[in-house]
Design a protein around this motif. Sequence first.
Motif, PDB file in Angstrom:
ATOM      1  N   ALA A 217      51.417  -2.888  78.712  1.00 29.45           N
ATOM      2  CA  ALA A 217      50.295  -1.807  78.364  1.00 29.45           C
ATOM      3  C   ALA A 217      50.903  -0.719  77.511  1.00 29.45           C
ATOM      4  O   ALA A 217      51.332   0.306  77.936  1.00 29.45           O
ATOM      5  CB  ALA A 217      49.817  -1.097  79.737  1.00 29.45           C
ATOM      6  N   ALA A 218      51.197  -1.144  76.356  1.00 27.94           N
ATOM      7  CA  ALA A 218      51.827  -0.130  75.398  1.00 27.94           C
ATOM      8  C   ALA A 218      50.944   0.882  74.703  1.00 27.94           C
ATOM      9  O   ALA A 218      51.448   1.636  74.017  1.00 27.94           O
ATOM     10  CB  ALA A 218      52.902  -0.796  74.452  1.00 27.94           C
ATOM     11  N   ASP A 219      49.581   0.560  75.106  1.00 23.91           N
ATOM     12  CA  ASP A 219      48.852   1.830  74.694  1.00 23.91           C
ATOM     13  C   ASP A 219      48.796   2.787  75.830  1.00 23.91           C
ATOM     14  O   ASP A 219      47.915   2.991  76.477  1.00 23.91           O
ATOM     15  CB  ASP A 219      47.438   1.024  74.628  1.00 23.91           C
ATOM     16  N   THR A 220      49.714   3.774  75.612  1.00 29.87           N
ATOM     17  CA  THR A 220      49.941   4.978  76.492  1.00 29.87           C
ATOM     18  C   THR A 220      49.068   6.073  76.419  1.00 29.87           C
ATOM     19  O   THR A 220      48.724   6.883  77.121  1.00 29.87           O
ATOM     20  CB  THR A 220      51.510   5.182  76.618  1.00 29.87           C
ATOM     21  N   PHE A 221      48.124   6.345  75.083  1.00 26.62           N
ATOM     22  CA  PHE A 221      47.601   7.384  74.828  1.00 26.62           C
ATOM     23  C   PHE A 221      46.108   7.153  75.452  1.00 26.62           C
ATOM     24  O   PHE A 221      45.447   8.111  75.428  1.00 26.62           O
ATOM     25  CB  PHE A 221      47.214   7.462  73.259  1.00 26.62           C
ATOM     26  N   ARG A 222      45.795   6.078  75.815  1.00 28.79           N
ATOM     27  CA  ARG A 222      44.245   5.594  76.438  1.00 28.79           C
ATOM     28  C   ARG A 222      44.569   5.221  77.925  1.00 28.79           C
ATOM     29  O   ARG A 222      44.953   4.028  78.245  1.00 28.79           O
ATOM     30  CB  ARG A 222      43.626   4.692  75.476  1.00 28.79           C
ATOM     31  N   ALA A 223      44.306   5.961  78.955  1.00 25.97           N
ATOM     32  CA  ALA A 223      44.716   5.656  80.310  1.00 25.97           C
ATOM     33  C   ALA A 223      43.768   4.502  80.639  1.00 25.97           C
ATOM     34  O   ALA A 223      44.222   3.639  81.255  1.00 25.97           O
ATOM     35  CB  ALA A 223      44.374   6.817  81.373  1.00 25.97           C
ATOM     36  N   ALA A 224      42.632   4.478  80.110  1.00 26.97           N
ATOM     37  CA  ALA A 224      41.842   3.458  80.613  1.00 26.97           C
ATOM     38  C   ALA A 224      42.259   1.729  79.960  1.00 26.97           C
ATOM     39  O   ALA A 224      41.962   0.895  80.495  1.00 26.97           O
ATOM     40  CB  ALA A 224      40.364   3.506  79.835  1.00 26.97           C
ATOM     41  N   ALA A 225      43.084   1.959  79.340  1.00 28.85           N
ATOM     42  CA  ALA A 225      43.574   0.604  78.346  1.00 28.85           C
ATOM     43  C   ALA A 225      44.269  -0.065  79.434  1.00 28.85           C
ATOM     44  O   ALA A 225      44.382  -1.426  79.594  1.00 28.85           O
ATOM     45  CB  ALA A 225      44.289   1.126  77.005  1.00 28.85           C
ATOM     46  N   ALA A 226      45.450   0.806  79.836  1.00 26.74           N
ATOM     47  CA  ALA A 226      46.274   0.123  81.020  1.00 26.74           C
ATOM     48  C   ALA A 226      45.664  -0.332  82.199  1.00 26.74           C
ATOM     49  O   ALA A 226      45.787  -1.574  82.573  1.00 26.74           O
ATOM     50  CB  ALA A 226      47.285   1.192  81.513  1.00 26.74           C
ATOM     51  N   GLU A 245      51.289   7.978  81.542  1.00 30.55           N
ATOM     52  CA  GLU A 245      50.254   8.254  80.445  1.00 30.55           C
ATOM     53  C   GLU A 245      50.916   9.251  79.492  1.00 30.55           C
ATOM     54  O   GLU A 245      51.565   9.958  79.730  1.00 30.55           O
ATOM     55  CB  GLU A 245      49.021   8.923  81.173  1.00 30.55           C
ATOM     56  N   ALA A 246      50.607   9.101  78.165  1.00 27.67           N
ATOM     57  CA  ALA A 246      51.033   9.535  76.880  1.00 27.67           C
ATOM     58  C   ALA A 246      52.705   9.477  76.815  1.00 27.67           C
ATOM     59  O   ALA A 246      53.237  10.139  76.433  1.00 27.67           O
ATOM     60  CB  ALA A 246      50.583  10.909  77.032  1.00 27.67           C
ATOM     61  N   GLY A 247      53.215   8.313  77.375  1.00 27.16           N
ATOM     62  CA  GLY A 247      54.586   8.241  77.559  1.00 27.16           C
ATOM     63  C   GLY A 247      54.801   7.399  76.212  1.00 27.16           C
ATOM     64  O   GLY A 247      53.978   7.380  75.366  1.00 27.16           O
ATOM     65  N   ASP A 248      56.220   7.226  76.068  1.00 22.71           N
ATOM     66  CA  ASP A 248      56.810   6.452  74.715  1.00 22.71           C
ATOM     67  C   ASP A 248      56.264   4.974  74.741  1.00 22.71           C
ATOM     68  O   ASP A 248      56.846   4.305  75.590  1.00 22.71           O
ATOM     69  CB  ASP A 248      58.362   6.743  74.617  1.00 22.71           C
ATOM     70  N   PRO A 249      55.297   4.470  73.791  1.00 23.55           N
ATOM     71  CA  PRO A 249      54.883   3.216  73.844  1.00 23.55           C
ATOM     72  C   PRO A 249      56.263   2.226  73.461  1.00 23.55           C
ATOM     73  O   PRO A 249      56.294   1.085  74.367  1.00 23.55           O
ATOM     74  CB  PRO A 249      54.042   3.013  72.548  1.00 23.55           C
TER      75      PRO A 249
END
Length: 381
Positions: A217-226, A245-249
Motif C-alpha cells: 500500500a504505497a499510496d500513503t497520501f490517502r488513508a482510505a487507499a490502504a 499515513e503520509a509516510g514515504d511511499p
Amino acid sequence: MHDWLYLIIGIAVVGVLAIAGFVTARVRRPGRLPEQAPTDVIAPAPTDTVEAPTAPTVEAPVTEAPAEPAAPTVETPEKPASRLVRLRQRLAGSNALGRSLLGLLSRDQLDEDTWEAIEDLLLAADIGVAPTQELVERLRSRLRVEGGQVADARAVLREELINLVDPTMDRALQVSGTDGAPGVVLVVGVNGTGKTTTVGKIARILVADERTALLAAADTFRAAAADQLSTWGERVGVEVVRGPEAGDPASVAFDAVKEGIDRGVDTVVVDTAGRLQNKAGLMDELGKVKRVIEKQTPVTEVLLVLDATTGQNGLIQAKVFSEVVDVTGIALTKLDGSAKGGIVVAVQRQLGVPVKLVGLGEGPDDLAPFDPAAFVDALLS
C-alpha cells in the motif's frame, strides 16, 4: 402450729418450683432460633444458585464470535478463462461500435457518404486519425475486390479490426522474477482511474492462478487507499504491507519487496498514489519508488491504469507516465457502456505498449487478460 409451718414451707417450695420452670422456659426458647431462621439456606442464593444460569448467557456471544468466522470469507476467485466468456458477453451487450459498422458496410452501395460515415464512427470511438484512415482504406480495397455481401463484409471487418488491435503484441503479465526473487508489478495512474481496485483484482487473478502474492500500500497520501487494499487482500487471503499515513511511499514499497523476498512469495504488487501527469514533483517521486525497489530486485511489470471513458486524454497520460517509469502494459478500466473502446488501438499505436488487462464491470472478478480476437468478436456480436 406445725401444720401451719408445713403449709408455709409447701407454698414456698411450689413457688420456687414455679419460678425455676419459668426461668428454664426462658433459657430454652432462644435455643430453637436456628431452626426458625434458615440463614444457611438463603446465603448461597446470591452466589451460585441464582446467578449460575445467567453466566452462560453473558459468555455465549464471546464463544460464538471469535476470529474463526473470518475464515469462510476467504473467496476462491474466478479463473481467467471463464472471465473472458462473461466479459465478452457484457461487452457485446453494451458496445454499439461493431453493430454500427456492420450496418453501414452491409448497404447495397458503399458510396462516399457511407465511407465518410464509417470514418466518423471510428473517430468517435477514439481509434485515432491514422489508424482510422488505415482501416478505411483497407476495407475499401478488400470489399471492392471481394464484393460487398453481408457475410463477406463481416469477415473482412473482423480480420481488419483484429489486425488493427495487433495480435502480435506480447500481452502476458510479467509476474515472475528470476533467481528465486518475486516478480514485482508496479501499478501507476492518475486519480480516479480505479487503480487501487485494479490492484485488488490483480491479486485475485494471481490467487486464481495459484500464485502466492503480497500487496504494498504505497499510496500513503490517502488513508482510505490502504484500508481499501487491505479489504481486497483479506477476501482472498493476501497480506498487505502498509506504512504510516503520509509516510514515504518508496519506503513502503522497499519494505514490501524485502518481505516478499524473505518469505519467498511469487509476486509483489505495488499500489502507488494517483498523480496528475503534469505535476513534475509527483512524477519524480514515482521514479524514485521504482529506483528504490530495484535496489533489491528488478520491477518486472509497470502497469498503467487508464480509464477507457477518458478517450484521447488517456494518450497524454500514457506518454508522460511512460517517460518516467517505462510503462510495459496497460490495464484499461470501464470499457463497458462506452464507445471509447478505440482507445485500445490508439494507446498501443502511440506507445507500442500492449493492453494486457481490461475491466468491464464493478464485480471483483470483472478484470481479465485482454485477447484481441475475443475483443473484436464481442464488438461484432
